[in-house]
Motif scaffolding. Sequence first.
Motif, PDB file in Angstrom:
ATOM      1  N   THR A 116      -4.702  51.053   2.703  1.00 17.62           N
ATOM      2  CA  THR A 116      -4.931  49.827   1.948  1.00 17.62           C
ATOM      3  C   THR A 116      -5.995  49.002   2.644  1.00 17.62           C
ATOM      4  O   THR A 116      -6.237  49.162   3.843  1.00 17.62           O
ATOM      5  CB  THR A 116      -3.635  49.000   1.808  1.00 17.62           C
ATOM      6  N   ARG A 117      -6.634  48.123   1.885  1.00 19.20           N
ATOM      7  CA  ARG A 117      -7.622  47.206   2.456  1.00 19.20           C
ATOM      8  C   ARG A 117      -7.138  45.762   2.390  1.00 19.20           C
ATOM      9  O   ARG A 117      -7.848  44.848   2.791  1.00 19.20           O
ATOM     10  CB  ARG A 117      -8.958  47.336   1.720  1.00 19.20           C
ATOM     11  N   LYS A 118      -5.950  45.564   1.858  1.00 18.91           N
ATOM     12  CA  LYS A 118      -5.412  44.210   1.729  1.00 18.91           C
ATOM     13  C   LYS A 118      -4.052  44.131   2.406  1.00 18.91           C
ATOM     14  O   LYS A 118      -3.193  44.986   2.187  1.00 18.91           O
ATOM     15  CB  LYS A 118      -5.283  43.817   0.254  1.00 18.91           C
ATOM     16  N   ILE A 119      -3.867  43.101   3.207  1.00 15.22           N
ATOM     17  CA  ILE A 119      -2.590  42.885   3.876  1.00 15.22           C
ATOM     18  C   ILE A 119      -1.790  41.879   3.057  1.00 15.22           C
ATOM     19  O   ILE A 119      -2.232  40.757   2.832  1.00 15.22           O
ATOM     20  CB  ILE A 119      -2.795  42.372   5.308  1.00 15.22           C
ATOM     21  N   LYS A 120      -0.617  42.296   2.585  1.00 12.10           N
ATOM     22  CA  LYS A 120       0.265  41.425   1.815  1.00 12.10           C
ATOM     23  C   LYS A 120       1.576  41.250   2.567  1.00 12.10           C
ATOM     24  O   LYS A 120       2.066  42.173   3.210  1.00 12.10           O
ATOM     25  CB  LYS A 120       0.537  42.022   0.428  1.00 12.10           C
ATOM     26  N   LYS A 121       2.154  40.065   2.463  1.00 13.51           N
ATOM     27  CA  LYS A 121       3.419  39.789   3.128  1.00 13.51           C
ATOM     28  C   LYS A 121       4.561  40.279   2.244  1.00 13.51           C
ATOM     29  O   LYS A 121       5.286  39.508   1.616  1.00 13.51           O
ATOM     30  CB  LYS A 121       3.543  38.292   3.410  1.00 13.51           C
ATOM     31  N   ASP A 122       4.708  41.616   2.168  1.00 11.51           N
ATOM     32  CA  ASP A 122       5.752  42.216   1.346  1.00 11.51           C
ATOM     33  C   ASP A 122       6.782  42.955   2.192  1.00 11.51           C
ATOM     34  O   ASP A 122       7.568  43.751   1.665  1.00 11.51           O
ATOM     35  CB  ASP A 122       5.138  43.170   0.315  1.00 11.51           C
ATOM     36  N   GLY A 123       6.788  42.692   3.486  1.00 10.88           N
ATOM     37  CA  GLY A 123       7.758  43.339   4.368  1.00 10.88           C
ATOM     38  C   GLY A 123       7.292  44.661   4.944  1.00 10.88           C
ATOM     39  O   GLY A 123       7.974  45.250   5.786  1.00 10.88           O
ATOM     40  N   SER A 124       6.121  45.143   4.503  1.00  6.25           N
ATOM     41  CA  SER A 124       5.594  46.414   5.009  1.00  6.25           C
ATOM     42  C   SER A 124       4.981  46.229   6.393  1.00  6.25           C
ATOM     43  O   SER A 124       4.670  45.111   6.809  1.00  6.25           O
ATOM     44  CB  SER A 124       4.545  46.977   4.048  1.00  6.25           C
ATOM     45  N   LEU A 125       4.811  47.348   7.093  1.00  6.25           N
ATOM     46  CA  LEU A 125       4.136  47.336   8.389  1.00  6.25           C
ATOM     47  C   LEU A 125       2.699  47.798   8.199  1.00  6.25           C
ATOM     48  O   LEU A 125       2.449  48.776   7.489  1.00  6.25           O
ATOM     49  CB  LEU A 125       4.858  48.250   9.381  1.00  6.25           C
ATOM     50  N   PHE A 126       1.764  47.106   8.826  1.00  2.35           N
ATOM     51  CA  PHE A 126       0.348  47.455   8.710  1.00  2.35           C
ATOM     52  C   PHE A 126      -0.192  47.830  10.085  1.00  2.35           C
ATOM     53  O   PHE A 126       0.087  47.157  11.077  1.00  2.35           O
ATOM     54  CB  PHE A 126      -0.444  46.278   8.139  1.00  2.35           C
ATOM     55  N   PHE A 127      -0.967  48.902  10.114  1.00  3.94           N
ATOM     56  CA  PHE A 127      -1.554  49.375  11.357  1.00  3.94           C
ATOM     57  C   PHE A 127      -3.069  49.491  11.159  1.00  3.94           C
ATOM     58  O   PHE A 127      -3.532  50.127  10.222  1.00  3.94           O
ATOM     59  CB  PHE A 127      -0.963  50.731  11.747  1.00  3.94           C
ATOM     60  N   GLY A 128      -3.809  48.901  12.071  1.00  9.52           N
ATOM     61  CA  GLY A 128      -5.250  48.922  11.949  1.00  9.52           C
ATOM     62  C   GLY A 128      -5.815  47.579  12.368  1.00  9.52           C
ATOM     63  O   GLY A 128      -5.150  46.821  13.076  1.00  9.52           O
ATOM     64  N   PRO A 129      -7.037  47.238  11.897  1.00  7.98           N
ATOM     65  CA  PRO A 129      -7.886  48.033  11.003  1.00  7.98           C
ATOM     66  C   PRO A 129      -8.520  49.225  11.720  1.00  7.98           C
ATOM     67  O   PRO A 129      -8.599  49.267  12.937  1.00  7.98           O
ATOM     68  CB  PRO A 129      -8.965  47.039  10.570  1.00  7.98           C
TER      69      PRO A 129
END
Length: 616
Positions: A116-129
């Motif tokens: 994904t290129r967009k970070i949303k506060k939906d409880g998911s974990l994001f790693f990067g960029p």
Amino acid sequence: MEIEKKVKIAPDTPGVYLLRDKNGNIIYIGKAKSLSKRVKSYFTQRDGKPLKTHALLKKIEDIQYITTHNELEALLLENNLIKQHKPIYNIRLKDDKTYPYLKLTVKEKFPRLVITRKIKKDGSLFFGPFAPVWEVKDNLKTLSKIFQVCTCKKPIKEKSSRPCLNYQIGLCSAPCSGFISTDKYMDFVGKLKSFLEGRVEEVLKYFRSEMEISADSLMFEVASRYRDAINSIQRMVQKQKVIGLGGKDKDAVGWKIANNRIAFCVLKIRDGRLVGHVEYSFESIAYIDDIDACESFLRRYYERETSIPEEILVSRDIRDKEVIQNWIKDKKTAGVKIINPKTGKRFELIKMAQENAAVALKQYEDKSADTMNKLEKMKDILRLEKIPQRIEGIDISNISGKMGVGSVVVWEEGKLIKDNYRKFKIKTISAQNDYQMISEVVTRRYKRLLEEKKPLPELVLIDGGKGQLNIAIKAFNELGIDGVNIISIAKGKSILKRTGREGLREYSQEEVYTPSSDTPLKFKKDSPVLHVLQSIRDEAHRFAIRYHKTLREKKLRYSVLDEIPGIGKKIKKELLKYFGSVEKIRKSSVDELCKIKYIKSKTAIQIMDYLETGQN
């Protein structure tokens, strides 16, 4: 009140200051421990300040102060106000969208790993960029093969009787079809999370243990899969440079300033390995000195960063270290230290980050110089009054005049600014009349800019021939707008050209029309000026078609059920799923409707009354 008086009355307390231009627009937002000292620093010792800061000072017509109890409150308020108002002179990580993230949807029953290129506060974990893009795509494929985690774009909602192609080629364990237990699948998800967080040895230890257990149980096929997973992980890790700094995870932040531009580089070190780096370059920002710029960058970067290390290495001692550390600590719920190393391996990391920032800055400068060269040629060839820093492209799309739409795309200083795109649903014409549709879009677009006192582009590019150009010029004249150059671009007659071994090939030469001549300009196929105009025209065309397609699909999904008050998407979906058509719903009864999920007797009666009275 004169600006000098505004500066003198600045309170000597923590808070946020908002700088406004003559139109009342907020052009810069800053925070300070002492508003009085910070604001006064802008207007003293001007000689040592960057050019953009001088440009900012010339535009300031008003200053607004908001006091807070402490610096941390000021920092949080500053972040929120910058996100809300998007001032042009503040650091905003607009380039984030060019960097992809890996998203692990841990809140779903069967978590997925997607790009994904967009970070949303939906409880998911994001790693990067991550960068470059092709590398993260390769990594996603490798990770799905190792951990057998679903990479489908849509969430798994219902059990599928048949798994997708990813299962067939060994890239998924097919939890949607029940081919793996929920507990086992979540175990794999946990190991994937550990790997993405940099705990590689922990994951390898687990796979080695499972491989030995499977081999001892004579389950050699399962053991071979674990062996392959171990080998794949080791190959991925080998690509990462070993820094030799064990223990704490670190980010090394370096920057380089030259010719009114500043570039930042962040090196990400996890488990003693350089796992990635990202670069950002800024030009239209204002700052007092490089420390001020660094503090602003750290606040913007770690506001959205999900993988926060235990140490942040910087090349200079920063003034707001304690405040930023406390703010990040609240996000991370663990201690974070900002360190300015003078010697040792940490110092070597900082030097590496600064070298990368210098390389990034050079690349941006080369690209900017190339863009400026193209614009200067464009100015000369098209006989424009000034270099077109901002170009807007306009196109329309329709089917025989029906469902007409228009698009406006914005190209500024060498790149497309998608946040400034606009789309229009044609309101005044329902017949096939491209000229009038162009006129409507031009009128609505630039009348709005005039009303909002926003800057006009130096050049407007219309997709079409001389007729479309003339109608656009007429619309500008009716609005009383002068000083905006208008041209159009259209495909000319098709000609056949010999292209080596391929033989004859059809080729359409582009024609560019200007107001001063009835004869179109024709460019060579490899003309850099033509490539810029084509890219803007093609983007306007793509954006218009996309919007038109969206409206068509929406119309195809339309049903008389959409007109019934209180009937939303869920009820509509359940009704059509159960009955198959509106006609069958009309022939049903209230009791039958009450069998449907979400429908009670009151809603059922309302549906039947509406369909029976023929209000469709």
